[in-house]
Design a protein around this motif. Structure first.
Motif, PDB file in Angstrom:
ATOM      1  N   GLY A  85       0.796  -1.217   0.000  1.00  0.00           N
ATOM      2  CA  GLY A  85       0.000   0.000   0.000  1.00  0.00           C
ATOM      3  C   GLY A  85       0.829   1.267   0.000  1.00  0.00           C
ATOM      4  N   TYR A  86       2.135   1.143   0.060  1.00  0.00           N
ATOM      5  CA  TYR A  86       3.000   2.309   0.062  1.00  0.00           C
ATOM      6  C   TYR A  86       3.025   2.961  -1.326  1.00  0.00           C
ATOM      7  N   SER A  87       3.187   4.262  -1.325  1.00  0.00           N
ATOM      8  CA  SER A  87       3.296   5.015  -2.580  1.00  0.00           C
ATOM      9  C   SER A  87       4.540   5.885  -2.530  1.00  0.00           C
ATOM     10  N   ALA A  88       4.861   6.528  -3.639  1.00  0.00           N
ATOM     11  CA  ALA A  88       6.044   7.377  -3.710  1.00  0.00           C
ATOM     12  C   ALA A  88       6.023   8.402  -2.583  1.00  0.00           C
ATOM     13  N   GLY A  89       7.135   8.530  -1.899  1.00  0.00           N
ATOM     14  CA  GLY A  89       7.247   9.470  -0.792  1.00  0.00           C
ATOM     15  C   GLY A  89       7.105   8.839   0.576  1.00  0.00           C
ATOM     16  N   THR A  90       6.558   7.611   0.656  1.00  0.00           N
ATOM     17  CA  THR A  90       6.414   6.928   1.935  1.00  0.00           C
ATOM     18  C   THR A  90       7.789   6.647   2.527  1.00  0.00           C
ATOM     19  N   LYS A  91       7.936   6.872   3.815  1.00  0.00           N
ATOM     20  CA  LYS A  91       9.188   6.594   4.502  1.00  0.00           C
ATOM     21  C   LYS A  91       9.073   5.251   5.231  1.00  0.00           C
ATOM     22  N   VAL A  92      10.141   4.463   5.182  1.00  0.00           N
ATOM     23  CA  VAL A  92      10.149   3.154   5.818  1.00  0.00           C
ATOM     24  C   VAL A  92      11.589   2.812   6.205  1.00  0.00           C
ATOM     25  N   TYR A  93      11.775   2.190   7.354  1.00  0.00           N
ATOM     26  CA  TYR A  93      13.115   1.816   7.783  1.00  0.00           C
ATOM     27  C   TYR A  93      13.549   0.517   7.105  1.00  0.00           C
ATOM     28  N   VAL A  94      14.780   0.521   6.640  1.00  0.00           N
ATOM     29  CA  VAL A  94      15.356  -0.621   5.934  1.00  0.00           C
ATOM     30  C   VAL A  94      16.744  -0.894   6.507  1.00  0.00           C
ATOM     31  N   MET A  95      17.062  -2.177   6.715  1.00  0.00           N
ATOM     32  CA  MET A  95      18.390  -2.571   7.182  1.00  0.00           C
ATOM     33  C   MET A  95      19.050  -3.438   6.110  1.00  0.00           C
ATOM     34  N   GLY A  96      20.338  -3.174   5.875  1.00  0.00           N
ATOM     35  CA  GLY A  96      21.029  -3.982   4.878  1.00  0.00           C
ATOM     36  C   GLY A  96      22.391  -3.402   4.532  1.00  0.00           C
ATOM     37  N   PRO A  97      23.063  -3.958   3.514  1.00  0.00           N
ATOM     38  CA  PRO A  97      22.678  -5.211   2.871  1.00  0.00           C
ATOM     39  C   PRO A  97      22.996  -6.390   3.775  1.00  0.00           C
ATOM     40  N   LEU A  98      22.166  -7.425   3.710  1.00  0.00           N
ATOM     41  CA  LEU A  98      22.288  -8.572   4.606  1.00  0.00           C
ATOM     42  C   LEU A  98      22.669  -9.832   3.841  1.00  0.00           C
ATOM     43  N   GLY A  99      23.343 -10.729   4.548  1.00  0.00           N
ATOM     44  CA  GLY A  99      23.737 -11.998   3.964  1.00  0.00           C
ATOM     45  C   GLY A  99      24.898 -11.864   2.995  1.00  0.00           C
ATOM     46  N   ASN A 100      25.209 -12.971   2.348  1.00  0.00           N
ATOM     47  CA  ASN A 100      26.265 -12.957   1.340  1.00  0.00           C
ATOM     48  C   ASN A 100      25.652 -13.203  -0.030  1.00  0.00           C
ATOM     49  N   GLY A 101      26.306 -12.727  -1.049  1.00  0.00           N
ATOM     50  CA  GLY A 101      25.763 -12.848  -2.394  1.00  0.00           C
ATOM     51  C   GLY A 101      26.418 -13.951  -3.192  1.00  0.00           C
ATOM     52  N   TYR A 102      26.151 -13.946  -4.487  1.00  0.00           N
ATOM     53  CA  TYR A 102      26.707 -14.941  -5.396  1.00  0.00           C
ATOM     54  C   TYR A 102      28.155 -14.616  -5.746  1.00  0.00           C
ATOM     55  N   THR A 103      28.948 -15.657  -5.943  1.00  0.00           N
ATOM     56  CA  THR A 103      30.306 -15.513  -6.451  1.00  0.00           C
ATOM     57  C   THR A 103      30.240 -15.563  -7.968  1.00  0.00           C
ATOM     58  N   LEU A 104      30.558 -14.456  -8.609  1.00  0.00           N
ATOM     59  CA  LEU A 104      30.482 -14.387 -10.069  1.00  0.00           C
ATOM     60  C   LEU A 104      31.730 -15.010 -10.682  1.00  0.00           C
ATOM     61  N   LYS A 105      31.534 -16.036 -11.494  1.00  0.00           N
ATOM     62  CA  LYS A 105      32.648 -16.747 -12.106  1.00  0.00           C
ATOM     63  C   LYS A 105      32.533 -16.684 -13.626  1.00  0.00           C
ATOM     64  N   ASP A 106      33.676 -16.732 -14.269  1.00  0.00           N
ATOM     65  CA  ASP A 106      33.709 -16.677 -15.729  1.00  0.00           C
ATOM     66  C   ASP A 106      33.558 -18.089 -16.285  1.00  0.00           C
ATOM     67  N   LYS A 107      32.368 -18.640 -16.101  1.00  0.00           N
ATOM     68  CA  LYS A 107      32.039 -19.969 -16.591  1.00  0.00           C
ATOM     69  C   LYS A 107      30.667 -19.913 -17.262  1.00  0.00           C
ATOM     70  N   LYS A 108      30.438 -20.804 -18.200  1.00  0.00           N
ATOM     71  CA  LYS A 108      29.148 -20.865 -18.882  1.00  0.00           C
ATOM     72  C   LYS A 108      28.063 -21.144 -17.854  1.00  0.00           C
ATOM     73  N   ALA A 109      27.144 -20.198 -17.683  1.00  0.00           N
ATOM     74  CA  ALA A 109      26.233 -20.229 -16.544  1.00  0.00           C
ATOM     75  C   ALA A 109      24.789 -20.513 -16.943  1.00  0.00           C
ATOM     76  N   ILE A 110      24.103 -21.222 -16.043  1.00  0.00           N
ATOM     77  CA  ILE A 110      22.650 -21.365 -16.115  1.00  0.00           C
ATOM     78  C   ILE A 110      22.093 -20.651 -14.890  1.00  0.00           C
ATOM     79  N   VAL A 111      21.350 -19.589 -15.121  1.00  0.00           N
ATOM     80  CA  VAL A 111      20.761 -18.785 -14.050  1.00  0.00           C
ATOM     81  C   VAL A 111      19.307 -19.215 -13.904  1.00  0.00           C
ATOM     82  N   ILE A 112      18.941 -19.706 -12.720  1.00  0.00           N
ATOM     83  CA  ILE A 112      17.637 -20.330 -12.539  1.00  0.00           C
ATOM     84  C   ILE A 112      16.875 -19.667 -11.388  1.00  0.00           C
TER      85      ILE A 112
END
Length: 256
Positions: A85-112
């Motif tokens: 229900g939020y619209s442009a201008g709504t203020k909300v608290y956000v924490m992050g960035p959280l966790g760890n991300g993907y390791t990008l490798k130079d290999k033929k990839a299938i992204v699923i």
């Protein structure tokens, strides 16, 4: 990498499917540190809801310091229903960035991506600088598929055959002859189990993002754990915390 809690501002929001919403948030320094596969914790503006909702990052704009999140409303009276229900201008608290991300490798990839595990794969697909193919699994209604198609060939599966192959993402991989050396995936646990087995059978690397209910999001409550082959240095048992050591894991290291 610093974890920050900021008062973010909604830049835009729109519905892109039944119960699926696409929100852009101005989050300052959080955007500059974020990488594909991480998530943010979004707090309710309703004081009776103490715990934030973990939502994966769909898009990162470091220059404009914004993050894009695409999420599903999980039910009436939930935090996600409030967010929708939020619209442009709504203020909300956000924490992050959280966790760890993907390791990008130079290999033929299938992204699923499967279901609401599709959004976090979009930024990854954009950032991977290698030969890549995208496979998306839907229940019936599609979303974000056109944006994926702008960066890589896309094949789809759906539960009822409304788009692509009737069946699973593995059915789509086999039907369309999709090949690769490494799998990156996010989606429901049955899909990830099947992909873990598929990768092992075919001698492929696989990095999977585990979807799990979370409470604190910073590893303190031990509410989101997964069994591991190795003893975790924090808990000293064969499990680890999805919110901190994950959500992305080498599929060989976790038992799901």
């Amino acid at each position: 990498m610093a974890i920050r809690r900021v008062c973010a501002e909604v830049i835009s929001q729109k519905s892109i499917g039944t119960g699926i919403f696409d929100m852009v948030l101005s989050v300052g320094e959080i955007a500059k540190d974020a990488v594909p596969g991480q998530f943010v914790a979004v707090y309710s503006n309703n004081g009776s809801k103490l715990l934030p909702r973990p939502i994966s990052i769909c898009g990162i704009d470091k220059e404009n310091e914004t993050l894009r999140i695409v999420y599903r409303v999980t039910g009436e009276g939930t935090g996600t229903e409030e967010f929708s229900g939020y619209s442009a201008g709504t203020k909300v608290y956000v924490m992050g960035p959280l966790g760890n991300g993907y390791t990008l490798k130079d290999k033929k990839a299938i992204v699923i991506g499967g279901g609401i595990g599709i959004p976090p794969m979009l930024e990854l697909a954009k950032q991977l600088d290698c030969e890549k193919t995208v496979v998306l699994g839907y229940r019936d209604e599609t979303f974000l598929d056109e944006e994926f198609a702008a960066v890589a060939p896309v094949y789809m599966s759906s539960d009822f055959g409304t788009v692509g192959v009737k069946g699973t993402v593995i059915d789509a991989i086999k039907e369309y002859g999709v090949e690769g050396d490494i799998i990156y995936a996010c989606g429901p646990m049955p899909m990830l189990r099947a992909l873990k087995a598929y990768a092992e059978e075919n001698g492929m690397e696989a990095y999977i993002s585990l979807e799990e209910r979370m409470a604190c999001g910073v590893g303190a409550c031990l509410g989101c754990v997964v069994k591991t082959k190795e003893v975790d240095h924090h808990t000293h048992v064969n499990n680890t915390r999805i919110c901190t050591e994950g959500p992305v894991f080498d599929a060989r290291e976790v038992e799901i």
